[in-house]
Scaffold this active site. Structure first.
Site, mmCIF file in Angstrom:
data_model
loop_
_atom_site.group_PDB
_atom_site.id
_atom_site.type_symbol
_atom_site.label_atom_id
_atom_site.label_comp_id
_atom_site.label_asym_id
_atom_site.label_seq_id
_atom_site.Cartn_x
_atom_site.Cartn_y
_atom_site.Cartn_z
ATOM 1 N N GLU A 1 10.148 0.304 10.442
ATOM 2 C CA GLU A 1 11.165 1.348 10.287
ATOM 3 C C GLU A 1 10.447 2.655 10.555
ATOM 4 O OE1 GLU A 1 12.916 4.176 9.280
ATOM 5 O OE2 GLU A 1 13.174 3.589 7.186
ATOM 6 N N LYS B 1 0.846 -1.194 0.000
ATOM 7 C CA LYS B 1 0.000 0.000 0.000
ATOM 8 C C LYS B 1 0.878 1.238 0.000
ATOM 9 C CE LYS B 1 -1.785 2.571 3.229
ATOM 10 N NZ LYS B 1 -1.757 3.950 2.704
ATOM 11 N N GLU C 1 10.106 14.440 16.598
ATOM 12 C CA GLU C 1 10.460 14.450 15.195
ATOM 13 C C GLU C 1 9.628 15.519 14.482
ATOM 14 O OE1 GLU C 1 9.503 10.876 12.972
ATOM 15 O OE2 GLU C 1 11.326 11.154 11.799
ATOM 16 N N GLY D 1 3.284 2.611 13.963
ATOM 17 C CA GLY D 1 4.085 1.407 14.158
ATOM 18 C C GLY D 1 3.695 0.679 15.425
ATOM 19 N N GLY E 1 7.086 4.238 8.520
ATOM 20 C CA GLY E 1 6.209 5.383 8.781
ATOM 21 C C GLY E 1 6.403 5.880 10.200
ATOM 22 N N SER E 2 5.327 6.412 10.769
ATOM 23 C CA SER E 2 5.459 7.047 12.076
ATOM 24 C C SER E 2 5.489 6.021 13.205
ATOM 25 C CB SER E 2 4.295 8.008 12.306
ATOM 26 O OG SER E 2 3.106 7.276 12.505
ATOM 27 N N THR E 3 6.143 6.415 14.302
ATOM 28 C CA THR E 3 6.243 5.550 15.468
ATOM 29 C C THR E 3 4.866 5.235 16.039
ATOM 30 O OG1 THR E 3 8.427 6.393 15.959
ATOM 31 C CG2 THR E 3 7.237 5.397 17.787
ATOM 32 N N GLU E 4 4.000 6.241 15.994
ATOM 33 C CA GLU E 4 2.631 6.092 16.499
ATOM 34 C C GLU E 4 1.911 4.914 15.820
ATOM 35 O OE1 GLU E 4 1.115 9.987 15.875
ATOM 36 O OE2 GLU E 4 -0.885 9.330 16.487
#
Lengths: 477, 117
Positions: free
Chosen positions: A257, A183, A388, A240, A235-238
């Site tokens: 990542e 995606k 970030e 993830g 993508g973002s840590t959130e």
């Protein structure tokens, strides 16, 4: 005194061969998705580029089924040397269509053509070439004599390097014998769909690669799909964390990542001009939309003033503007939402008492642009040093001893990358040993190579991409 | 090159030059870039303007334009005067003459139509 002005030197947008509409790529053909179509916008002009049909849950099912069939019947049985031929072919077609891809990438993403042409697309081809080479040599990668693939890989990628991230995900998965459902990001789906066309051109068996554009909900359906054996997310840590939560206990393999807040450390013996170039490359490359961007500069106190003066002068010469102009250094911010996030964090820097300096460069009237900004007098406690920003905003901190530099560099929940600038080789190694970062660049920054594994510590994720270590993520080991 | 430029400036040089121009390779763009950085920094530190001369290796008009862009970008527009930046390359003049003639007449004439001395 002469005063030169440069004429605009835009790359023609005709080269992108932009079509009015794009479709998902499922089971070897382009089909309309049942989801709500989305409009992708050129962030430099805010005009709509194309309408993209998106996937609904039923399309995700179809894509995963197609990938499963292709895995069982064709791809997992094919000898590595045969798989390699397809990957080599894709790499060569990417090179042939490099200009088209570069212009399309700049239109959709807003990154300057200089970067999409010289960095993104050549690296895409390099990744396919590199992994094509691995496909028949997996037995020598150190994971046993005949390592087996995992099955169907569900992959979700971000908008900052749309095609490059697709290549980072697709190339190793295919080389190892997996099939893929990918995606692309909501705001930048176009180049991935041209990659789908390239897969068709390369005669890749139907179902081996499927692309399903859409928003976050399509991604959520994909990563939670029971037919998927492996999930890879950048993508973002959130997000993830959400993915990790929902996959816990399912036994499916996961690599993440995520974000970063890299420290770029300048010692007093570093060559200042080179270090300044490195700082600029570290944070203003791709408008700072880089997870491994050197967004915190730690500079030794004795040279801090000199470095800051030179840095400000250098940043003031950066040209911000039309991404398709060959002279542009900093392009457009990818979306209004991202621009708002950057503005909000920069305001917090002002409120918390950091010294703000903004490049006096002219900005275009329309489109999402943000002038390069440097904060000095930053302390570790400020939001601009911890969170970030993902934009062209740099925080400069100082240190006195190497030990203090290490302590400050590691004092972050992230750990994706770091940079060290010094003349002494022994100090580079000493620092690299102590820093918790997946990549440590020595006297350079933001340099990528398909042979070098890339990935993070702690909240920057786990798993590696690229090189021998990157194969592990797609093999049953 | 950077250090040598700086030492020359400290010793009181009015301008710094890549080489005699009679050796090969003579001036190259990266080396000139570094020397331009040196005079720029000298100006920042002392306020004095010092010149750069790129000698040899600049054979045609296109090369010369590349160097002038480097001067404008690295040192600054102040350096775009014959007092502060010079090119030492005799063959460049002939190319420049040929290019001018091409613009006037609309076609290339050839090297035989310009004198060599």
């Amino acid at each position: 005194m002469m005063n030169w002005t440069y004429a605009p030197a835009p790359e023609s947008r005709e080269i992108a061969r932009l079509r009015p509409s794009y479709q998902p790529f499922i089971d070897g053909s382009f089909v309309d998705g049942a989801g709500e179509p989305l409009k992708t916008v050129n962030p430099a002009t805010e005009e709509v580029l194309a309408e993209v049909s998106t996937a609904a849950p039923s399309d995700v099912d179809a894509a995963v089924d197609a990938a499963r069939r292709a895995y069982d019947e064709v791809w997992s049985r094919m000898p590595g040397a045969e798989r390699a031929k397809y990957l080599f072919r894709i790499a060569r077609i990417v090179q042939e269509r490099a200009r088209e891809l570069a212009v399309l990438e700049s239109l959709d993403n807003g990154k300057p053509i200089r970067e999409s042409r010289d960095v993104d697309i050549p690296l895409v081809a390099a990744h396919f070439f590199h992994h094509a080479g691995w496909a028949d040599k997996l037995g020598y990668a150190g994971y046993g004599p005949d390592p087996r693939p995992l099955g169907v890989a569900g992959q979700v990628i971000p908008w900052n390097f749309p095609l490059l991230m697709a290549a980072w995900k697709v190339a190793p998965a295919l080389a190892c014998g997996n099939t893929v459902v990918l995606k692309p990001a909501e705001t930048t789906p176009l180049t991935a769909l041209v990659l789908a066309e390239i897969c068709q051109q390369a005669d890749l068996p139907p179902g081996v690669v499927n692309f399903i554009p859409g928003a976050g909900d399509v991604g959520a359906t994909l990563v939670n799909h029971p037919g998927v054996d492996k999930v890879a997310f950048t993508g973002s840590t959130e997000v993830g964390k959400l993915i990790q939560q929902s996959l816990a206990g399912t036994g499916r393999k996961l690599t993440l990542e995520l974000g970063g807040k890299a420290a770029n450390i300048i010692f007093d013996d570093a060559p200042v001009d080179q270090a300044v170039e490195g700082i600029v490359n570290g944070i203003f490359f791709n408008q700072g939309h880089v997870c491994c961007a050197g967004s915190r500069v730690l500079v030794q106190e004795s040279v801090a003033d000199e470095v800051l003066d030179k840095l400000r002068y250098r940043v003031s010469t950066l040209r911000v503007g039309d991404p398709l102009d060959k002279n542009t250094d900093v392009g457009a911010i990818n979306s209004r939402q991202q621009l708002q996030k950057i503005t909000e964090l920069v305001d917090s820097g002002d409120a918390e008492g950091a010294q703000r300096w903004t490049s006096p460069c002219p900005l275009p009237d329309k489109g999402f642009f943000f002038a390069p900004t440097v904060f000095s007098d930053v302390s570790q406690a400020m939001r601009i040093a911890r969170e970030e920003i993902f934009g062209p905003v740099l925080s400069v901190l100082t240190f006195r001893t190497p030990a203090e530099a290490v302590a400050k560099a590691n004092n972050t929940p992230y750990g994706l990358s770091a940079g060290v600038w010094t003349e002494k080789g022994s100090r580079i190694l000493w620092m690299a040993q102590r820093m918790r970062a997946g990549v440590v660049w020595a006297n350079t920054f933001n340099r990528f190579d398909p042979a070098a594994p890339f990935g993070g510590y702690t909240e920057s994720g786990f798993g590696r991409e690229g090189g021998r270590a990157g194969l592990e993520a797609y093999l049953d080991v | 090159v950077r250090r040598a430029s700086w030492l020359a400036l400290l010793a009181g040089a009015e301008f710094i030059k890549t080489s005699t121009g009679k050796v090969s390779p003579a001036a190259t763009l990266p080396v000139t870039h570094v020397m331009l950085q040196a005079v720029h920094d000298w100006h920042v530190v002392t306020g004095a303007l010092r010149g750069v001369k790129a000698a040899g290796g600049i054979r045609n008009t296109k090369d010369a334009i590349r160097y002038l862009v480097a001067v404008n970008e690295v040192a600054g527009p102040q350096w775009l005067t014959p007092d502060l930046f010079r090119v030492g390359a005799s063959s460049l003049l002939n190319d420049l003459l040929m290019q001018r003639r091409t613009q006037l007449e609309g076609h290339y004439s050839g090297a035989d139509y310009v004198t060599v001395d």
